[in-house]
Design a protein around this motif. Sequence first.
Motif, short mmCIF file in Angstrom:
data_model
loop_
_atom_site.label_atom_id
_atom_site.label_comp_id
_atom_site.label_asym_id
_atom_site.label_seq_id
_atom_site.Cartn_x
_atom_site.Cartn_y
_atom_site.Cartn_z
N MET A 93 1.02 -1.01 0.05
CA MET A 93 0.09 0.09 0.12
C MET A 93 0.66 1.53 0.48
SD MET A 93 -3.21 1.23 0.14
CE MET A 93 -3.98 -0.09 -0.23
N LYS A 94 2.47 1.02 0.61
CA LYS A 94 2.64 2.32 1.32
C LYS A 94 3.16 3.05 -0.55
CE LYS A 94 6.65 5.06 2.83
NZ LYS A 94 7.40 4.99 3.97
N GLN A 95 4.12 1.40 -1.51
CA GLN A 95 4.25 1.66 -2.44
C GLN A 95 3.56 2.43 -3.91
OE1 GLN A 95 5.76 -2.28 -3.09
NE2 GLN A 95 8.01 -1.70 -2.66
N LEU A 96 2.74 2.04 -3.51
CA LEU A 96 1.39 2.17 -4.47
C LEU A 96 0.74 4.16 -4.37
CD1 LEU A 96 -1.38 -1.03 -4.09
CD2 LEU A 96 0.39 -0.74 -6.29
N LEU A 97 0.56 3.90 -3.27
CA LEU A 97 0.69 5.56 -2.52
C LEU A 97 1.15 6.33 -3.56
CD1 LEU A 97 -1.87 7.19 -1.33
CD2 LEU A 97 -0.67 7.14 1.13
N ARG A 98 2.55 5.99 -3.41
CA ARG A 98 3.62 6.67 -3.82
C ARG A 98 3.32 6.95 -4.79
NH1 ARG A 98 9.14 4.81 -1.72
NH2 ARG A 98 8.94 5.29 -0.40
N PHE A 99 3.12 6.02 -5.54
CA PHE A 99 3.17 6.06 -6.72
C PHE A 99 1.24 7.32 -8.04
CE2 PHE A 99 0.32 4.35 -10.71
CZ PHE A 99 1.36 4.60 -11.94
N THR A 100 0.40 6.46 -6.91
CA THR A 100 -1.11 7.23 -7.19
C THR A 100 -0.83 8.64 -7.24
OG1 THR A 100 -1.73 6.93 -5.15
CG2 THR A 100 -2.08 4.93 -7.03
N ARG A 101 0.22 9.24 -6.34
CA ARG A 101 -0.03 10.32 -5.86
C ARG A 101 1.35 11.07 -7.06
NH1 ARG A 101 0.94 9.75 0.82
NH2 ARG A 101 -0.93 10.17 1.84
N MET A 102 2.31 10.41 -7.11
CA MET A 102 3.31 10.94 -8.76
C MET A 102 2.32 11.69 -9.47
SD MET A 102 6.23 9.20 -10.18
CE MET A 102 5.27 7.55 -11.03
N THR A 103 1.22 10.30 -10.25
CA THR A 103 0.23 10.43 -10.93
C THR A 103 -0.06 12.01 -10.92
OG1 THR A 103 -1.00 9.28 -10.63
CG2 THR A 103 0.42 8.09 -12.10
N GLY A 104 -0.85 12.30 -10.09
CA GLY A 104 -1.61 13.35 -9.75
C GLY A 104 -0.34 14.55 -9.53
N ASP A 105 0.22 14.11 -9.25
CA ASP A 105 1.45 15.08 -8.71
C ASP A 105 1.64 15.51 -10.68
OD1 ASP A 105 1.50 15.75 -6.40
OD2 ASP A 105 3.29 14.42 -6.56
N LEU A 106 1.45 15.11 -11.17
CA LEU A 106 2.04 15.67 -13.09
C LEU A 106 0.85 16.88 -13.43
CD1 LEU A 106 2.82 15.28 -15.90
CD2 LEU A 106 2.17 13.13 -15.94
N VAL A 107 -0.26 15.98 -13.23
CA VAL A 107 -1.76 16.32 -13.06
C VAL A 107 -2.08 18.12 -12.62
CG1 VAL A 107 -4.30 16.97 -12.34
CG2 VAL A 107 -3.41 14.62 -14.17
N LYS A 108 -1.16 17.87 -11.82
CA LYS A 108 -1.48 19.60 -10.83
C LYS A 108 -0.13 20.72 -11.17
CE LYS A 108 -0.85 16.98 -6.84
NZ LYS A 108 -1.00 17.33 -4.99
N ALA A 109 0.58 19.58 -12.03
CA ALA A 109 2.26 20.38 -12.45
C ALA A 109 0.97 20.57 -13.53
CB ALA A 109 3.23 19.57 -12.89
N ILE A 110 0.90 20.13 -14.68
CA ILE A 110 -0.04 20.77 -15.66
C ILE A 110 -0.77 22.09 -15.45
CG2 ILE A 110 -0.84 19.93 -18.11
CD1 ILE A 110 0.02 17.93 -17.71
N ARG A 111 -1.71 21.31 -14.64
CA ARG A 111 -2.66 22.52 -14.14
C ARG A 111 -2.20 24.05 -13.79
NH1 ARG A 111 -5.88 23.64 -16.83
NH2 ARG A 111 -6.36 24.71 -15.49
N ASN A 112 -0.91 23.75 -13.10
CA ASN A 112 -0.46 24.46 -12.06
C ASN A 112 0.59 25.52 -13.10
OD1 ASN A 112 -1.51 24.30 -9.70
ND2 ASN A 112 -0.44 23.01 -9.03
N CYS A 113 1.32 25.25 -13.93
CA CYS A 113 2.30 26.09 -14.79
C CYS A 113 1.68 26.96 -15.23
CB CYS A 113 2.98 25.14 -16.02
SG CYS A 113 2.32 24.64 -17.32
N PRO A 114 2.51 28.69 -15.28
CA PRO A 114 1.41 29.53 -15.87
C PRO A 114 0.99 29.29 -17.14
CG PRO A 114 3.88 30.14 -15.62
CD PRO A 114 3.70 28.48 -15.12
N GLN A 115 1.89 28.63 -18.49
CA GLN A 115 1.42 28.39 -19.50
C GLN A 115 0.46 27.36 -19.97
OE1 GLN A 115 4.82 27.43 -17.70
NE2 GLN A 115 6.57 28.38 -18.66
N PRO A 116 -0.42 28.74 -21.61
CA PRO A 116 -1.09 27.53 -21.33
C PRO A 116 -0.75 26.49 -22.36
CG PRO A 116 -1.36 30.30 -22.18
CD PRO A 116 0.12 29.95 -21.97
#
Length: 278
Positions: A93-116
């Motif tokens: 579970m710890k490894q799985l949560l690390r992975f699912t958080r990383m995938t979500g972090d990619l979406v957050k990074a795309i949304r949070n970058c200032p460029q269109p």
Amino acid sequence: MENFDVSDMAAAQDYAPKHFLWEVTDGVALLTLNRPERKNPITFQSYGEMRDLFRALVYRDDIKAVVITGAEGNFSSGGDVHDIIGPLTKMDMKQLLRFTRMTGDLVKAIRNCPQPVIAAIDGICAGAGAAISMAADMRLGTADSKTAFLFTRVGLAGCDMGACTILPRIIGVGRASELLFTGRAMGGEEAERWGWLNRLVAKDTLLADALKLARQLADGPNFGHSMTKTAINHQWSMSLEMAIEAEAQAQAICMQTQDFTRAYNAFVAKEKPKFEGN
């Protein structure tokens, strides 16, 4: 893998990723998922490298807009079956949560970058590939595109990488529910009707059309674009009163920029304004 350190390069075009292609032309960046023999799947390494790149774009004034696409007729088939799905079945579970958080972090990074960010979608756009294109600000696609949030097809929930929050805001709750519960593919013409695609374009002009739109945005008031994207992100959880006040503050800030003055002077002179992003 090593994190992408923005301080290590003088210009964004010098960045040389290991797990996708990256080109920069006059401030417009093109990110190409490039494993066409397997329909451009995402791997542990490409997830992390893209996350680090989009996080770093917050600090890059030399990138004005970004286009994401896939090589040779497909956007992305999603998480690689052999490189990701197989190993996930053996994690705790710890490894799985690390992975699912990383995938979500990619979406957050795309949304949070200032460029269109524009997704240029052809062929298969599935699973994590669909989530990445969902994170973009705009999407152009072909009639041959097939977008599917496949998570339930592999025994998982449809709520992955922000899909239950972002997708309903793009196409509505009922339509998003259908796609997330069934995992079925949404064709290109349907995707345009539903508002998933901003525009349906010809297969042979997809990339050119996406880059043209990116160029148009890059030539616009870049600071104003970043404020617009920030407002769209932040106002999801605001009341109308809070949103109007936030927009009043954002617009007052933009009115202090030189681009605002340039636009006024150009209007008076009956010329087209040349924005510089400050």
